[in-house]
Design a protein around this motif. Structure first.
Motif, short mmCIF file in Angstrom:
data_model
loop_
_atom_site.label_atom_id
_atom_site.label_comp_id
_atom_site.label_asym_id
_atom_site.label_seq_id
_atom_site.Cartn_x
_atom_site.Cartn_y
_atom_site.Cartn_z
N HIS A 1 -3.51 5.38 -0.84
CA HIS A 1 -2.79 5.92 -1.74
C HIS A 1 -3.19 5.99 -3.16
CE1 HIS A 1 0.93 7.00 -3.41
NE2 HIS A 1 1.70 5.72 -3.53
N TYR B 1 15.75 10.78 -2.73
CA TYR B 1 14.62 9.62 -2.30
C TYR B 1 15.47 8.39 -1.83
CZ TYR B 1 11.09 5.86 -2.78
OH TYR B 1 10.20 4.86 -2.44
N THR C 1 2.41 11.99 -1.29
CA THR C 1 3.68 12.09 -0.39
C THR C 1 3.82 13.57 0.09
OG1 THR C 1 4.98 10.59 -1.75
CG2 THR C 1 6.13 12.36 -0.76
N PHE D 1 9.85 7.62 4.83
CA PHE D 1 9.13 6.86 4.00
C PHE D 1 9.57 5.46 3.83
CE2 PHE D 1 7.27 10.92 2.62
CZ PHE D 1 6.02 10.73 2.62
N CYS E 1 14.98 7.58 2.14
CA CYS E 1 13.80 6.77 2.29
C CYS E 1 14.15 5.35 2.32
CB CYS E 1 12.81 6.93 1.32
SG CYS E 1 11.94 8.47 0.91
N GLY F 1 9.10 2.92 0.60
CA GLY F 1 8.47 2.98 -0.73
C GLY F 1 9.35 2.25 -1.57
#
Length: 248
Positions: free
Chosen positions: A83, A118, A89, A102, A122, A104
């Motif tokens: 990362h 998001y 992403t 994801f 996620c 996160g």
């Protein structure tokens, strides 16, 4: 020469956020429909992949994905990668066709517009909270039962610019062992050079990703978590040390 580049870097950063927002605004009604039910997540994932490609192409990134092994579309996996950039992403979405979710940090949910989708698609985690980390396992389990895969950046955040690869957290590997799904290490070579968190840096150019051979977990027990962690990290770190370009 650097002074001449400063206006370019400012405009380049602004352009990135324009590209992030534009498809979300245009596709907003369809995106809302795609997140209204969990079973429609594969539709959202297709739209997310389009969004990612739109951004990478619009930023002038010539992306290339190298595959040592190809994920089976009918199986679930644990995808992990180094990362270094906000573009990680997008490159992950482009590199992997299997619908994944994801995991996160919850702070990203505060980003206007992007954060709306998001936090609804996620698995959010507050790394300072043991209760939140436990909830991740429960939500990931439900998603895996739906036939989806999971994606985690195991460094737990973006390391300092001088760090090639930070230590990996155990969460991704513990999940993979618990659910007996393969770990798929992925190396992002160029993202730090192309678009790092250093404001006055970056620019168009090549952006490569490599999907390494999968690490099987059927034979592993929870006591093997740390060994799996180190094996995955060694694969990515070795690749970075051989190929990572110098940061400009």
């Amino acid at each position: 020469m650097a002074i001449v580049k400063y206006p370019f870097w400012v405009l380049y950063r602004i352009w990135f956020y324009v590209l992030v927002a534009l498809p979300i605004i245009v596709l907003f009604p369809i995106l809302l429909i795609s997140i209204s039910r969990e079973k429609w997540y594969p539709l959202f994932f297709k739209l997310a992949r389009f969004w990612a490609k739109f951004i990478l192409v619009g930023m002038g990134f010539n992306y290339k994905v190298i595959k040592e092994e190809v994920p089976n579309p009918k199986k679930s996996y644990m995808f992990i990668a180094n990362h270094t950039s906000m573009t990680d992403t997008m490159l992950m979405l482009v590199a992997v066709k299997n619908p994944f979710v994801f995991v996160g940090k919850k702070e990203l949910a505060n980003i206007p517009l992007f954060g709306f989708f998001y936090k609804r698609t996620c698995i959010l985690v507050d790394r300072s909270s043991a209760k939140s980390r436990q909830a991740v396992f429960l939500r990931a389990q439900r998603r895996l039962k739906q036939g989806l895969s999971i994606c985690i950046f195991p460094e737990g955040g973006v390391p300092e610019e001088h760090i090639v690869l930070d230590d990996f957290k155990d969460g991704a590997f513990r999940l993979a062992i618990n659910h007996k799904i393969p770990v798929v290490p992925i190396t992002f070579y160029d993202n730090k050079k192309r678009f790092s968190y250093t404001f006055f840096s970056g620019g168009p150019g090549r952006m490569r990703a490599k999907i390494h051979q999968f690490l099987q977990t059927e034979h592993l027990k929870i006591e093997d978590t740390k060994a799996l962690n180190q094996e995955a990290k060694a694969i990515i770190l070795t690749e970075l040390n051989k190929n990572l370009p110098k940061v400009e």
